[in-house]
Each structure stands twice: as structure tokens, then as C-alpha cells.
Design a protein around this motif. Structure first.
Motif, short mmCIF file in Angstrom:
data_model
loop_
_atom_site.label_atom_id
_atom_site.label_comp_id
_atom_site.label_asym_id
_atom_site.label_seq_id
_atom_site.Cartn_x
_atom_site.Cartn_y
_atom_site.Cartn_z
N VAL A 439 0.83 -1.20 0.00
CA VAL A 439 0.00 0.00 0.00
C VAL A 439 0.87 1.25 0.00
CG1 VAL A 439 -1.66 1.33 1.36
CG2 VAL A 439 -1.99 -1.13 1.02
N CYS A 440 1.96 1.22 0.74
CA CYS A 440 2.87 2.38 0.75
C CYS A 440 3.44 2.64 -0.64
CB CYS A 440 3.99 2.14 1.75
SG CYS A 440 3.49 2.25 3.48
N ASN A 441 3.88 1.58 -1.31
CA ASN A 441 4.44 1.75 -2.65
C ASN A 441 3.40 2.25 -3.64
OD1 ASN A 441 6.97 0.85 -1.78
ND2 ASN A 441 6.48 -1.30 -2.22
N GLU A 442 2.16 1.75 -3.52
CA GLU A 442 1.11 2.20 -4.41
C GLU A 442 0.77 3.67 -4.17
OE1 GLU A 442 -0.75 0.57 -6.95
OE2 GLU A 442 1.01 -0.72 -6.80
N SER A 443 0.73 4.09 -2.91
CA SER A 443 0.39 5.49 -2.60
C SER A 443 1.50 6.44 -3.01
CB SER A 443 0.10 5.63 -1.10
OG SER A 443 -0.99 4.81 -0.72
N PHE A 444 2.74 5.99 -2.87
CA PHE A 444 3.86 6.86 -3.25
C PHE A 444 3.88 7.13 -4.75
CE2 PHE A 444 6.25 5.22 0.69
CZ PHE A 444 5.63 6.18 1.47
N LYS A 445 3.27 6.23 -5.54
CA LYS A 445 3.20 6.48 -6.99
C LYS A 445 2.38 7.74 -7.29
CE LYS A 445 3.47 1.60 -8.34
NZ LYS A 445 2.76 0.48 -9.01
N TYR A 446 1.37 8.00 -6.43
CA TYR A 446 0.50 9.15 -6.64
C TYR A 446 0.88 10.33 -5.74
CZ TYR A 446 -2.26 5.37 -8.63
OH TYR A 446 -2.68 4.27 -9.36
N ARG A 447 2.03 10.21 -5.06
CA ARG A 447 2.49 11.28 -4.15
C ARG A 447 1.42 11.60 -3.11
NH1 ARG A 447 3.81 12.74 -9.24
NH2 ARG A 447 1.98 14.10 -9.37
N ALA A 448 0.84 10.54 -2.54
CA ALA A 448 -0.21 10.68 -1.54
C ALA A 448 0.19 9.93 -0.27
CB ALA A 448 -1.54 10.15 -2.06
N ASN A 449 -0.34 10.36 0.86
CA ASN A 449 -0.09 9.66 2.11
C ASN A 449 -0.86 8.35 2.12
OD1 ASN A 449 1.57 11.65 3.21
ND2 ASN A 449 -0.18 12.78 4.05
N PRO A 450 -0.22 7.25 2.46
CA PRO A 450 -0.92 5.95 2.48
C PRO A 450 -1.95 5.90 3.59
CG PRO A 450 1.48 5.68 2.46
CD PRO A 450 1.21 7.11 2.78
N MET A 451 -3.17 5.50 3.24
CA MET A 451 -4.24 5.28 4.21
C MET A 451 -4.74 3.86 4.02
SD MET A 451 -6.49 8.76 4.54
CE MET A 451 -6.96 8.78 2.84
N LEU A 452 -4.71 3.07 5.07
CA LEU A 452 -5.06 1.65 4.98
C LEU A 452 -6.04 1.30 6.08
CD1 LEU A 452 -4.69 -1.21 3.85
CD2 LEU A 452 -2.68 -1.44 5.31
N THR A 453 -7.15 0.67 5.72
CA THR A 453 -8.18 0.24 6.67
C THR A 453 -8.21 -1.28 6.72
OG1 THR A 453 -9.51 2.20 6.24
CG2 THR A 453 -10.62 0.33 7.26
N PHE A 454 -8.06 -1.82 7.94
CA PHE A 454 -8.24 -3.25 8.15
C PHE A 454 -9.61 -3.49 8.79
CE2 PHE A 454 -4.36 -5.13 6.90
CZ PHE A 454 -3.37 -4.18 7.11
N ASP A 455 -10.10 -4.69 8.68
CA ASP A 455 -11.48 -4.97 9.07
C ASP A 455 -11.63 -5.17 10.57
OD1 ASP A 455 -14.28 -5.77 8.54
OD2 ASP A 455 -13.58 -7.68 9.29
N ARG A 456 -10.64 -5.74 11.20
CA ARG A 456 -10.84 -6.19 12.59
C ARG A 456 -11.12 -5.04 13.54
NH1 ARG A 456 -6.72 -10.02 16.12
NH2 ARG A 456 -8.07 -10.17 17.98
N SER A 457 -10.29 -4.00 13.46
CA SER A 457 -10.48 -2.88 14.38
C SER A 457 -11.29 -1.75 13.77
CB SER A 457 -9.11 -2.33 14.80
OG SER A 457 -8.39 -1.89 13.67
#
Length: 466
Positions: A439-457
Motif C-alpha cells: 500500500v505504501c508503494n502504491e500510494s507513493f506512486k500518486y504522491r499521496a499519504n498511504p491510508m489503509l483500513t483493516f477490518d478487525r479494528s
């Protein structure tokens, strides 16, 4: 001897007469150079009593076996005209009938035009050169109709009118150019206007005159495309039939259902829907290159695929990842229709795995902060109480909760982008660590801060930039 001298004297007298006439008229006489040379040298002068030599015909000599093979090839073209046969294909077919006597490509094209006249036109379709298409023009069909009117029986006349109308519509469908090299785009499938424009005018007029409903454009487009698909089953892919097949496969995953709809002429086949799926996966991510004015958020959760096994083990249980882009955008990627292998899918559908090491990763200095809701006014004090009382008891929906919290203009519907999966246990720390790295590598392609949501919490984490 006397006869011989008389003959020689006569020839000399003729020559003297010719020379005298030539001198008298050479001032005003014009001779062809070839005729003058032949007359003076005595060559190519016709002799009385013998027929004139026939001139040799120019061009390829007629061959009975080749002509018979050509007629068989034209019958083959009539039987398989929906396959978009090229001139080269017809030459190959003629070779099977007569071997080395088959025509060349240039001569075959000339013979086809001579044989069919205006009914045949040769064009380049879908990257295939010299595709032969047969059709009858409206004037020819109407002329045939008027010539067949030899009876005053109303029923017979009605049947002739219907047959002629069917021929006119079929001719219009055959005259249209379609491509099987690419699949219809999602925007085309979802647009009622584009699906109506997909039909020829004659077919739209026919169906529009049959339906009695006022708002029947979608039905006209669906039934019209079914008729077109039945007319040219091997040379076009109707957008609505493909869309219906993909939708039914997504909701039910039933081969029996898709094959039944296909046999009834309402949907694409199960095989075609599967081929569309693997080709769509092969195109990869079609996210916009620039996310200016948009927000991207990644979501990861477990993915289960219960494969039928003898012992119940060996089913797929991995980590699936999607990206939500708000506001959304129209998919512009063109899905090509290719023969995709499993190796091709493996090359684009993989995520690098990273081993989680607590001793190494615990030294990272990470600071997590809670995200404050962005709105024009202050955050209401009763939001916490509202969430703790109404939401657990399902007294209010999640959409209503978001509307209470968020103010301002509606940003628009989001677009969901599906990303590759990780074939590891979702609770495995290495799987979670690999997901975060991806996710970090994908977000850095767009020069955006990585935001990731997991289901458990059900919490959203912002990973600091490098």
C-alpha cells in the motif's frame, strides 16, 4: 517459258504502276509506319483464300477445373460469410479444391468483384486486411420484391413484404463494421444512448414500431442487439449481452444459468464471460495517473474461495486489497480480447512478500495520531454518545451516521479498484506487513499519504511518508 516471261512482265508493270501512284500521292498521303514497312518488305500480307490468323487472347487462359474450384469457393463464402473471411482465406480454400491451379490474391479479388458485382465489397476490418462482405443493396432487394409480385393473394403479398423487410435489415447489419479485437467498455455497456446507437436505423424503426411502451429504449436496445448477435454470431460482441453475462456470473457464478441465457439468445456464453474476466485482469490497474482533487484509501480484508476438495482442506484463504478513489472516475482502459494463459496472469497478479521481523521493525519510530473529522464547524459533542448508543443497537444506518457527522457538498460516488491478493493467512504478521509495504508503494506512486483500513479494528491508519 512464254508464260513465265508474261508473269514477270505483269509483276514489273504492277510495280511501275505502284511507283507512279506513290510519286503522284506522296505529297498528300499519310501511311502507318507499320503498314508501310510490311508492304515494302512483303511481311504479314494476307494471302487470298487463307483465313486471317487469330490474335492471341491476353490474360490468364481459362481453365475448367480452376473455374469449378472458384465456384465452390464462392459457395463456401456464402455459407460462412459471418466469419469475416479474407481474400487470403478464400485463396487457401480454393487451394484445397484444385491445388496449384488456385488463383493469386490479386486475381481472386478481381474474380470476386466480377462474380458478385456491387453485392461484394472488400475492406479492412478489425486489423484483418481484405475482408470480404456480401450484401444486397436496398434497390436490388426492392427490385426483387416488385418482380415477385405476380399474385393478388393478400397473405402471399404480406409474406413477401416481411421477407423483404428482413432482408433489408439483415443487409444493414452486415454492412456495419464491428471489432472482436476489444471488448465493449463499461461506459458503453452502462449507457442507454450508446446501446441504442449500436443498432442500425432500420432495426430501430422496426422495434420502435412494435413496442407500445413510451420508455422502451432499453428493451429496444436489448432485443435489437440479440437480433444482431444472432445475425452475425462470430463477428461481433453485443455490449448488453456481455454486460448481462458478467452481471449474472458475478451474482450467481452458475455456468448452467449463463449457458441457458446464451442458448435463448439473451447473453454471452459462459466461455466468453470467463475470457472477458481473465482479459480484464490482464489489463491491470487503470487508476488515474494524477489524483489531484481526489482521495485514495486502501482497504484490506480476508478473501475466501471454498474450492471443493475431498477432505475439505486446501481452500483459498488470503488477503484481498482494494482501493477506493473519491470522487470517482470513468474507466477508460480498453480490454483487449486475447488468449490469456495462467502464466500471463501470474506475471501481473503478484505482490512481493516481506518477512516480518519484530526486532528490526520495532526500532522504527512511529507515532500514531487520531484523525479529526474535517468539517467547517466544530465537532458536535454528542457524536460520541450517538455512536455508542444508536450504532450498536442498529437504530441508525451507517450512511445516516456519516451524513450527521459530515457537512458540505457531496463529493460524488467513489470508484473501486481491485488489486492483487496475497496467498497467506490474513492474520499472519508477514502477510499484514507485506500488505502495508504494498500500500505504501502504491500510494507513493500518486504522491499521496498511504491510508489503509483493516477490518478487525475498523480503524484507519495513516502511514508516514518516507
Amino acid at each position: 517459258m512464254l508464260k513465265r516471261f508474261r508473269k514477270i512482265g505483269k509483276e514489273n508493270a504492277d510495280n511501275d504502276r505502284f511507283n507512279r501512284l506513290s510519286r503522284d500521292h506522296q505529297a498528300d498521303a499519310i501511311y502507318h509506319q507499320k503498314c508501310s514497312v510490311n508492304f515494302r518488305t512483303g511481311k504479314n500480307i494476307p494471302i487470298g483464300g487463307t483465313p486471317e490468323q487469330k490474335r492471341k487472347k491476353q490474360g490468364r487462359p481459362d481453365h475448367t477445373e480452376a473455374n469449378t474450384a472458384f465456384l465452390k469457393t464462392m459457395d463456401y463464402l456464402l455459407e460462412n460469410e459471418e466469419d469475416q473471411l479474407t481474400v487470403k482465406d478464400l485463396v487457401h480454400q480454393m487451394t484445397q479444391f484444385c491445388g496449384d491451379l488456385a488463383y493469386t490474391t490479386v486475381h481472386m479479388k478481381s474474380k470476386i468483384k466480377t462474380h458478385f458485382g456491387d453485392e461484394a465489397f472488400i475492406t479492412d476490418v478489425c486489423g484483418k486486411p481484405n475482408v470480404v462482405t456480401l450484401r444486397k443493396t436496398a434497390s436490388v432487394l426492392l427490385q426483387e420484391f416488385h418482380q415477385s409480385q405476380k399474385t393478388s393473394d393478400p397473405e402471399t403479398e404480406k409474406r413477401d413484404i416481411i421477407k423483404t423487410a428482413a432482408k433489408l435489415i439483415k443487409s444493414d447489419i452486415k454492412s456495419m463494421e464491428f471489432s472482436r479485437a476489444v471488448y465493449p467498455s463499461p461506459a458503453t455497456i452502462a449507457s442507454c444512448e450508446e446501446n441504442i446507437a449500436y443498432l442500425p436505423d432500420s432495426l430501430k424503426q422496426l422495434l420502435g414500431g412494435i413496442f407500445s411502451e413510451k420508455d422502451c429504449d432499453l428493451k429496444v436496445a436489448a432485443i435489437g442487439q440479440s437480433i444482431m448477435q444472432a445475425t452475425r454470431p462470430r463477428s461481433l460482441i453485443a455490449p448488453l449481452q456481455l454486460g448481462l453475462g458478467v452481471q449474472m456470473h458475478h451474482h450467481f457464478g452458475s455456468k448452467f444459468l449463463l449457458d441457458t441465457l446464451y442458448q435463448l439468445g439473451f447473453s454471452s456464453s459462459y466461455k466468453e464471460v470467463q475470457k472477458h474476466g481473465v482479459n480484464s485482469a490482464l489489463q491491470g490497474d487503470d487508476s488515474p495517473q494524477d489524483l489531484e482533487g481526489r482521495c485514495i484509501q486502501h482497504v484490506a480484508d480476508n478473501v475466501d474461495h471454498n474450492i471443493r476438495t475431498l477432505d475439505g482442506h486446501g481452500t483459498f484463504h488470503g488477503m484481498g486489497i482494494i482501493a477506493g478513489i473519491t470522487p470517482g472516475y470513468n474507466h477508460k482502459t480498453i480490454v483487449q480480447r486475447l488468449n490469456v494463459s495462467l502464466d500471463d496472469i501470474k506475471q501481473i497478479g503478484k505482490i512481493d512478500l516481506h518477512q516480518y521481523n519484530f526486532d528490526r521493525t520495532s526500532k522504527l519510530s512511529l507515532k500514531f495520531e487520531s484523525l479529526a473529522a474535517q468539517q467547517s464547524g466544530a465537532l458536535p459533542d454528542n457524536i460520541s454518545l450517538l455512536c455508542s448508543t444508536l450504532w450498536p443497537k442498529k437504530r441508525i444506518g451507517w450512511s445516516a451516521m456519516c451524513n450527521l457527522v459530515q457537512d458540505g457538498a457531496y463529493p460524488g460516488k467513489s470508484t473501486i479498484v481491485f488489486l492483487p491478493m496475497i496467498d497467506l493467512e490474513p492474520g499472519n504478521l508477514s502477510c499484514i506487513f507485506s500488505t502495508m509495504k504494498f500500500v505504501c508503494n502504491e500510494s507513493f506512486k500518486y504522491r499521496a499519504n498511504p491510508m489503509l483500513t483493516f477490518d478487525r479494528s475498523s480503524r484507519c491508519y495513516v502511514v508516514p511518508t518516507r
